[in-house]
Design an enzyme around this catalytic site. Structure first.
Site, PDB file in Angstrom:
ATOM      1  CG  HIS A 141      61.808 121.233  -1.331  1.00  0.00           C
ATOM      2  ND1 HIS A 141      60.974 121.632  -2.357  1.00  0.00           N
ATOM      3  CD2 HIS A 141      61.169 120.226  -0.690  1.00  0.00           C
ATOM      4  CE1 HIS A 141      59.875 120.898  -2.339  1.00  0.00           C
ATOM      5  NE2 HIS A 141      59.957 120.035  -1.339  1.00  0.00           N
TER       6      HIS A 141
ATOM      7  N   GLY B 133      61.828 115.424 -10.275  1.00  0.00           N
ATOM      8  CA  GLY B 133      60.878 115.689  -9.188  1.00  0.00           C
ATOM      9  C   GLY B 133      60.324 114.360  -8.704  1.00  0.00           C
ATOM     10  N   PRO B 134      59.776 113.553  -9.624  1.00  0.00           N
ATOM     11  CG  PRO B 134      58.281 112.874 -11.246  1.00  0.00           C
ATOM     12  CD  PRO B 134      59.357 113.877 -10.984  1.00  0.00           C
ATOM     13  CG  LEU B 135      61.983 111.838  -4.933  1.00  0.00           C
ATOM     14  CD1 LEU B 135      61.729 111.602  -3.444  1.00  0.00           C
ATOM     15  CD2 LEU B 135      63.167 112.767  -5.119  1.00  0.00           C
TER      16      LEU B 135
ATOM     17  CG  ASP C 128      68.301 109.645   2.467  1.00  0.00           C
ATOM     18  OD1 ASP C 128      69.214 108.832   2.652  1.00  0.00           O
ATOM     19  OD2 ASP C 128      68.309 110.804   2.944  1.00  0.00           O
TER      20      ASP C 128
ATOM     21  CG  ASN D  44      69.809 114.216   3.862  1.00  0.00           C
ATOM     22  OD1 ASN D  44      69.221 113.138   3.906  1.00  0.00           O
ATOM     23  ND2 ASN D  44      69.311 115.275   3.254  1.00  0.00           N
TER      24      ASN D  44
ATOM     25  CG  HIS E 296      62.260 117.884   2.704  1.00  0.00           C
ATOM     26  ND1 HIS E 296      63.008 117.167   1.803  1.00  0.00           N
ATOM     27  CD2 HIS E 296      61.032 118.029   2.145  1.00  0.00           C
ATOM     28  CE1 HIS E 296      62.259 116.889   0.747  1.00  0.00           C
ATOM     29  NE2 HIS E 296      61.059 117.398   0.927  1.00  0.00           N
TER      30      HIS E 296
ATOM     31  NE  ARG F  91      52.648  88.485 -31.604  1.00  0.00           N
ATOM     32  CZ  ARG F  91      53.422  87.438 -31.317  1.00  0.00           C
ATOM     33  NH1 ARG F  91      54.628  87.620 -30.842  1.00  0.00           N
ATOM     34  NH2 ARG F  91      52.964  86.220 -31.481  1.00  0.00           N
TER      35      ARG F  91
ATOM     36  CD  GLU G 176      58.706  95.281 -17.113  1.00  0.00           C
ATOM     37  OE1 GLU G 176      59.055  95.528 -15.930  1.00  0.00           O
ATOM     38  OE2 GLU G 176      58.547  94.120 -17.543  1.00  0.00           O
TER      39      GLU G 176
ATOM     40  CG  HIS H  68      51.216  89.877 -26.477  1.00  0.00           C
ATOM     41  ND1 HIS H  68      52.376  90.312 -27.061  1.00  0.00           N
ATOM     42  CD2 HIS H  68      51.159  88.553 -26.692  1.00  0.00           C
ATOM     43  CE1 HIS H  68      53.019  89.284 -27.598  1.00  0.00           C
ATOM     44  NE2 HIS H  68      52.295  88.195 -27.388  1.00  0.00           N
TER      45      HIS H  68
ATOM     46  CG  HIS I 295      49.961  87.968 -18.597  1.00  0.00           C
ATOM     47  ND1 HIS I 295      50.037  87.717 -17.241  1.00  0.00           N
ATOM     48  CD2 HIS I 295      51.222  87.818 -19.084  1.00  0.00           C
ATOM     49  CE1 HIS I 295      51.288  87.415 -16.930  1.00  0.00           C
ATOM     50  NE2 HIS I 295      52.024  87.476 -18.033  1.00  0.00           N
TER      51      HIS I 295
HETATM   52  C1  LIG Z   1      58.123 109.282  -6.549  1.00  0.00           C
HETATM   53  C2  LIG Z   1      58.014 110.344  -5.513  1.00  0.00           C
HETATM   54  N1  LIG Z   1      57.416 110.065  -4.342  1.00  0.00           N
HETATM   55  C3  LIG Z   1      57.279 111.023  -3.405  1.00  0.00           C
HETATM   56  C4  LIG Z   1      57.730 112.290  -3.633  1.00  0.00           C
HETATM   57  C5  LIG Z   1      57.501 113.382  -2.597  1.00  0.00           C
HETATM   58  N2  LIG Z   1      58.785 113.742  -1.975  1.00  0.00           N
HETATM   59  C6  LIG Z   1      59.498 114.790  -2.369  1.00  0.00           C
HETATM   60  S1  LIG Z   1      60.939 114.954  -1.544  1.00  0.00           S
HETATM   61  C7  LIG Z   1      60.597 113.596  -0.596  1.00  0.00           C
HETATM   62  C8  LIG Z   1      61.577 113.146   0.445  1.00  0.00           C
HETATM   63  C9  LIG Z   1      62.835 112.824  -0.179  1.00  0.00           C
HETATM   64  O1  LIG Z   1      63.792 112.550   0.764  1.00  0.00           O
HETATM   65  P1  LIG Z   1      65.300 112.674   0.325  1.00  0.00           P
HETATM   66  O2  LIG Z   1      65.474 112.154  -1.031  1.00  0.00           O
HETATM   67  O3  LIG Z   1      66.118 112.111   1.394  1.00  0.00           O
HETATM   68  O4  LIG Z   1      65.492 114.243   0.201  1.00  0.00           O
HETATM   69  P2  LIG Z   1      66.023 115.257   1.309  1.00  0.00           P
HETATM   70  O5  LIG Z   1      64.880 115.573   2.205  1.00  0.00           O
HETATM   71  O6  LIG Z   1      67.137 114.621   2.031  1.00  0.00           O
HETATM   72  O7  LIG Z   1      66.405 116.420   0.471  1.00  0.00           O
HETATM   73  C10 LIG Z   1      59.382 113.043  -0.952  1.00  0.00           C
HETATM   74  C11 LIG Z   1      58.797 111.862  -0.314  1.00  0.00           C
HETATM   75  C12 LIG Z   1      58.350 112.539  -4.869  1.00  0.00           C
HETATM   76  N3  LIG Z   1      58.824 113.734  -5.183  1.00  0.00           N
HETATM   77  N4  LIG Z   1      58.516 111.554  -5.771  1.00  0.00           N
HETATM   78 MG   LIG Z   2      67.551 112.697   2.562  1.00  0.00          MG
END
Ligand SMILES: Cc1ncc(C[n+]2csc(CCOP(=O)(O)OP(=O)(O)O)c2C)c(N)n1
Ligand SMILES: [Mg+2]
Length: 511
Positions: free
Chosen positions: A38, A126-128, A167, A197, A273, A368, A422, A472, A484
């Site tokens: 990227h 990485g997981p956003l 984003d 951006n 990207h 518990r 959570e 539980h 539940h």
């Molecule tokens: C939870 C999660 N869902 C999907 C992705 C796959 N993914 C990686 S980057 C991206 C787009 C992110 O957009 P933005 O945060 O705006 O990054 P930019 O392209 O502006 O750098 C996605 C969907 C991920 N990494 N984590």
């Molecule tokens: Mg972006």
């Protein structure tokens, strides 16, 4: 208050520009060599990384584990080359060879940053969205340790936590949970940047999102600031100064950026990207920067010298801290030993004896209830054990009796009310555990482990010492019904590599 840092004021604009463009070109070249990655976001955010690593962060590249360093979380983990380029240039143990090996097997530069793998990386992202909540956890740990260990005239715990979110991070639900918690808890030493951006993978954010981020975070109780152009270093400086001046509110600095900055055919497009620019576009972009070489991975001597000088100035904060620490050790030797023990993650020797015994004489004790008894029994000897529940305190029995809730007014409170959040609870616990000095625990019904599963998975991946109290655990829940009843949850948790799942059959097994 002068906003501009001394280094910025004294360096020539050409040198600063070269230092920033080096982060950009390394990112372009590394992604090109790997044929994946990227480039666009590191190219855009290079001035921000420079502002942080060269002029603001309290950090010491020679001592990446210094306990009172500022923490920096790259929540946009895909922009990993922003971090690697900055760490390399600042002088962390990340040679140029590792930048050349970006995304290669066994390199120190994996596609997404991994904690405990690369020096200077604070958490795996990485997981956003997770990174925002990790940063909240770092700030929580800082606030708790500061309240517990600082003494008048001795600020041994006193650092900021920064994050960069995009984003994607802000669209993810966890950002709401974490930001709401941080605002309520008045985590004033948390400073986040929103990389505004307007682009995600599918294209313009106009396809999916019309949130007003500023109003959203203001409503959470954050200070919200705007930087109209991320290339305006004086504006970033001023915003960070303003963020620090507000000790009551976390700050979100919304920075307008251009993904793929400077690339004649890719800037502001989703194509910047997640794919290499291509050799021709790289050549055009370098020409647009006025870059002095056509050779890939070229690091101008002036740029490197400037980065290293800046890093040396930053590292002086560590030297100052060592004096603070020596004075503290002299004035409060027992507290100093205790702080060291906690930061090293050494458990107190009295722990073994502290566990309650459940035997035939105890009669039938619900597991518990036994868990609650264990927490209370060991809380006395393990003061670093901090935690609570996602609004099921009375059911999960996570409360330490006689202790106060952690709150804006009571930073040394140890009972955490995470609210019905959570997912953020899990990721905040990760930040707390990674910070060190505290051992987080968090409770909810086993069935809702699903709501925090992404954070649990990352905890296991990172080796974070986090403890989950899932109560539980029975389909015999009675009147609550199938929503539940945990059916697949135990098996699902056992599928997560590196997660130790204990399912005690009785009170004796709990302790
Ligand atoms: C939870 C999660 N869902 C999907 C992705 C796959 N993914 C990686 S980057 C991206 C787009 C992110 O957009 P933005 O945060 O705006 O990054 P930019 O392209 O502006 O750098 C996605 C969907 C991920 N990494 N984590
Ligand atoms: Mg972006």
């Amino acid at each position: 208050m002068s906003a501009v840092s001394p280094l910025l004021a004294s360096a020539s604009p050409e040198t600063v520009r070269l230092a920033i463009d080096t982060v950009r070109t390394l990112a372009m070249d590394a992604v090109q060599a790997a044929e994946s990655g990227h480039p666009g976001t590191p190219m855009a955010l290079a001035p921000l990384a420079y502002a942080l690593y060269a002029t603001h962060l309290r950090h010491d590249p020679a001592a990446p584990a210094w306990v009172d360093r500022d923490r920096f979380v790259l929540s946009v983990g895909h922009a990993s080359m922003l971090l690697y380029g900055s760490l390399h240039l600042a002088g962390y143990d990340l040679p140029l060879e590792e930048i050349r090996n970006f995304r290669q097997w066994e390199s120190l530069t994996p596609g997404h940053p991994e904690v405990h793998h690369t020096k200077g990386v604070e958490t795996t992202t990485g997981p956003l969205g997770q990174g925002i909540a990790n940063a909240v956890g770092f700030a929580v740990a800082e606030a708790s340790l500061a309240a517990t260990f600082n003494r008048p005239g001795h600020q041994i715990v006193d650092h900021y936590t920064y994050f960069i979110a995009g984003d994607g991070c802000l669209m993810e639900g966890i950002s709401h949970e974490a930001a709401s918690f941080a605002g309520h808890m008045k985590l004033g030493k948390l400073i986040g940047f929103f990389d505004d951006n307007g682009i995600t993978i599918d294209g313009s954010t106009a396809l999916t999102c019309s949130d007003d981020a500023a109003q959203r975070f203001a409503a959470y109780g954050w200070q919200v600031l705007q930087v109209d152009d991320v290339n305006d270093l004086a504006a970033i400086d001023a915003a960070i100064a303003e963020a620090k001046a507000d000790t009551e509110r976390p700050t979100l600095i919304i920075t307008k950026t251009h993904i793929g900055f400077g690339s004649p055919n890719r800037q502001d497009s989703a194509k910047a990207h997640g794919e290499p620019l291509g050799k021709d576009e790289i050549a055009l972009t370098k020409a647009a920067y006025g870059w002095p070489s056509t050779e890939p991975f070229f690091v101008p001597a002036d740029a490197l010298a400037h980065w290293r000088e800046a890093a040396a100035q930053r590292a002086a904060t560590h030297t100052e801290w060592k004096h603070t620490w020596q004075a503290y050790e002299a004035a409060h030797p027992e507290l100093a030993r205790e702080f060291e023990r906690r930061m090293k993650g050494e458990l107190p020797p009295q722990l073994e004896q502290a566990f309650p015994v459940f035997d035939a004489k105890s009669g039938a004790v619900a597991s518990r209830a036994a868990s609650g008894a264990v927490i209370n029994a060991i809380a006395g000897v393990v003061p670093e054990l901090l935690g609570g529940s996602a609004d099921l305190t009375g059911s999960n029995l996570t409360n330490v009796k006689g202790a106060q809730p952690f709150s804006a007014a009571q930073r040394d409170g140890r009972n955490f009310h995470f609210g019905i959040r959570e997912h953020a609870m899990g990721a905040i616990m990760n930040g707390m555990g990674l910070h060190g000095g505290v051992i987080p625990y968090g409770g909810t019904f086993l069935v809702f482990s699903d709501y925090m599963r992404p954070a649990i998975r990352l905890a296991a991946l990172m080796g974070v010492q986090a403890i989950y109290v899932f109560t539980h655990d029975s389909i015999g829940l009675g009147e609550d019904g199938p929503t539940h009843q945990p059916i697949e949850h135990l098996a699902a948790l056992r599928c997560i590599p590196n997660l130790l799942v204990l399912r005690p059959a009785d009170a004796d097994e709990v302790s």
